[in-house]
Design an enzyme around this catalytic site. Sequence first.
Site, PDB file in Angstrom:
ATOM      1  N   CYS A 126     -10.173  -5.219   0.460  1.00 10.41           N
ATOM      2  CA  CYS A 126     -11.315  -4.301   0.531  1.00 10.41           C
ATOM      3  C   CYS A 126     -12.234  -4.540  -0.677  1.00 10.41           C
ATOM      4  O   CYS A 126     -11.857  -5.239  -1.635  1.00 10.41           O
ATOM      5  CB  CYS A 126     -10.824  -2.852   0.559  1.00 10.41           C
ATOM      6  SG  CYS A 126     -10.260  -2.233  -1.028  1.00 10.41           S
ATOM      7  N   CYS A 141      -4.047   0.497  -2.535  1.00 12.21           N
ATOM      8  CA  CYS A 141      -3.916  -0.740  -1.757  1.00 12.21           C
ATOM      9  C   CYS A 141      -2.798  -1.626  -2.323  1.00 12.21           C
ATOM     10  O   CYS A 141      -2.420  -1.513  -3.500  1.00 12.21           O
ATOM     11  CB  CYS A 141      -5.219  -1.517  -1.797  1.00 12.21           C
ATOM     12  SG  CYS A 141      -6.529  -0.831  -0.781  1.00 12.21           S
ATOM     13  N   GLU A 182       0.310   5.311   0.577  1.00  8.31           N
ATOM     14  CA  GLU A 182      -0.609   6.384   0.992  1.00  8.31           C
ATOM     15  C   GLU A 182      -0.051   7.744   0.599  1.00  8.31           C
ATOM     16  O   GLU A 182       1.088   7.860   0.121  1.00  8.31           O
ATOM     17  CB  GLU A 182      -0.818   6.287   2.517  1.00  8.31           C
ATOM     18  CG  GLU A 182      -1.437   4.944   2.912  1.00  8.31           C
ATOM     19  CD  GLU A 182      -1.685   4.810   4.411  1.00  8.31           C
ATOM     20  OE1 GLU A 182      -1.166   5.636   5.192  1.00  8.31           O
ATOM     21  OE2 GLU A 182      -2.400   3.860   4.778  1.00  8.31           O
ATOM     22  N   ASN A 213       0.838  -1.196   0.000  1.00 11.36           N
ATOM     23  CA  ASN A 213       0.000   0.000   0.000  1.00 11.36           C
ATOM     24  C   ASN A 213       0.876   1.250   0.000  1.00 11.36           C
ATOM     25  O   ASN A 213       1.963   1.278   0.587  1.00 11.36           O
ATOM     26  CB  ASN A 213      -1.033  -0.010   1.131  1.00 11.36           C
ATOM     27  CG  ASN A 213      -0.475  -0.198   2.514  1.00 11.36           C
ATOM     28  OD1 ASN A 213       0.566  -0.811   2.689  1.00 11.36           O
ATOM     29  ND2 ASN A 213      -1.154   0.321   3.506  1.00 11.36           N
ATOM     30  N   CYS A 233     -10.776  -3.698  -4.085  1.00 10.19           N
ATOM     31  CA  CYS A 233      -9.734  -4.639  -4.522  1.00 10.19           C
ATOM     32  C   CYS A 233     -10.329  -5.975  -4.949  1.00 10.19           C
ATOM     33  O   CYS A 233      -9.801  -6.625  -5.847  1.00 10.19           O
ATOM     34  CB  CYS A 233      -8.691  -4.830  -3.427  1.00 10.19           C
ATOM     35  SG  CYS A 233      -7.576  -3.425  -3.351  1.00 10.19           S
ATOM     36  N   GLU A 243      -2.973  -4.726  -3.086  1.00  7.18           N
ATOM     37  CA  GLU A 243      -3.457  -5.584  -4.179  1.00  7.18           C
ATOM     38  C   GLU A 243      -3.396  -4.836  -5.510  1.00  7.18           C
ATOM     39  O   GLU A 243      -3.042  -5.416  -6.548  1.00  7.18           O
ATOM     40  CB  GLU A 243      -4.907  -6.009  -3.915  1.00  7.18           C
ATOM     41  CG  GLU A 243      -5.101  -6.866  -2.674  1.00  7.18           C
ATOM     42  CD  GLU A 243      -5.350  -6.050  -1.399  1.00  7.18           C
ATOM     43  OE1 GLU A 243      -4.788  -4.947  -1.262  1.00  7.18           O
ATOM     44  OE2 GLU A 243      -6.101  -6.528  -0.546  1.00  7.18           O
TER      45      GLU A 243
HETATM   46  N1  THU Z   1      -5.215  -1.708   2.586  1.00  9.72           N
HETATM   47  C1  THU Z   1      -4.644  -2.488   1.621  1.00  9.72           C
HETATM   48  O1  THU Z   1      -3.574  -2.167   1.095  1.00  9.72           O
HETATM   49  N2  THU Z   1      -5.268  -3.625   1.264  1.00  9.72           N
HETATM   50  C2  THU Z   1      -6.401  -4.100   1.853  1.00  9.72           C
HETATM   51  O2  THU Z   1      -6.901  -5.132   1.443  1.00  9.72           O
HETATM   52  C3  THU Z   1      -7.004  -3.384   2.980  1.00  9.72           C
HETATM   53  C4  THU Z   1      -6.473  -2.008   3.208  1.00  9.72           C
HETATM   54  C5  THU Z   1      -4.520  -0.472   2.972  1.00  9.72           C
HETATM   55  C6  THU Z   1      -5.153   0.810   2.507  1.00  9.72           C
HETATM   56  C7  THU Z   1      -4.602   1.788   3.505  1.00  9.72           C
HETATM   57  O3  THU Z   1      -3.318   2.239   3.067  1.00  9.72           O
HETATM   58  C8  THU Z   1      -4.406   0.976   4.768  1.00  9.72           C
HETATM   59  O4  THU Z   1      -4.456  -0.386   4.370  1.00  9.72           O
HETATM   60  C9  THU Z   1      -5.469   1.231   5.807  1.00  9.72           C
HETATM   61  O5  THU Z   1      -6.745   1.089   5.292  1.00  9.72           O
END
Ligand code: THU
Length: 145
Positions: free
Chosen positions: A96, A63, A54, A52, A99, A65
């Site tokens: 999520c 994310c 941000e 991930n 994804c 994925e």
């Molecule tokens: N996140 C992912 O990278 N993948 C997921 O399946 C769930 C959430 C990340 C997004 C964000 O950067 C952090 O987790 C918190 O939500």
Amino acid sequence: MQSMSENDSMLDERLLLEAAREARKKAYAPYSRFLVGAAILDDQGKLHKGCNVENAAYPQGTCAEAGAIAAMILAEGRQIKAIAVVGESPDPVTPCGGCRQKIREFAAPTTPILIGDLKQLRLRQTLAELLPHSFGPEYLLNEPQ
Ligand code: THU
């Protein structure tokens, strides 16, 4: 006694989870501090990793994925044979909703999604279990002209 192919697929699962753990170490998540890694095994047997990423405009982050899918497409992979997602949380860190749909584009209903943490596999689901009755590319071909 496990058959040879069961042993092989268990080994593949371990390698995929380990690749997702490696990717998780690279996560850029200074805002949520929630690190996630993902690894895809494609139809050519190639591995693609993502983490991930941000940014200060919080909803704009991506994310793990999505990163792994982008890496697969860049390497000309087109089919997800299995995907592992690794995060540390009391409950297994499942992909999520967005994804799940992104995975749906490149995976079959039976494609395994392995959810793990730093120590172990926590949950194994198929795509259809995580995203039942899903919409996909083939629907667009069936529109009467
Ligand atoms: N996140 C992912 O990278 N993948 C997921 O399946 C769930 C959430 C990340 C997004 C964000 O950067 C952090 O987790 C918190 O939500």
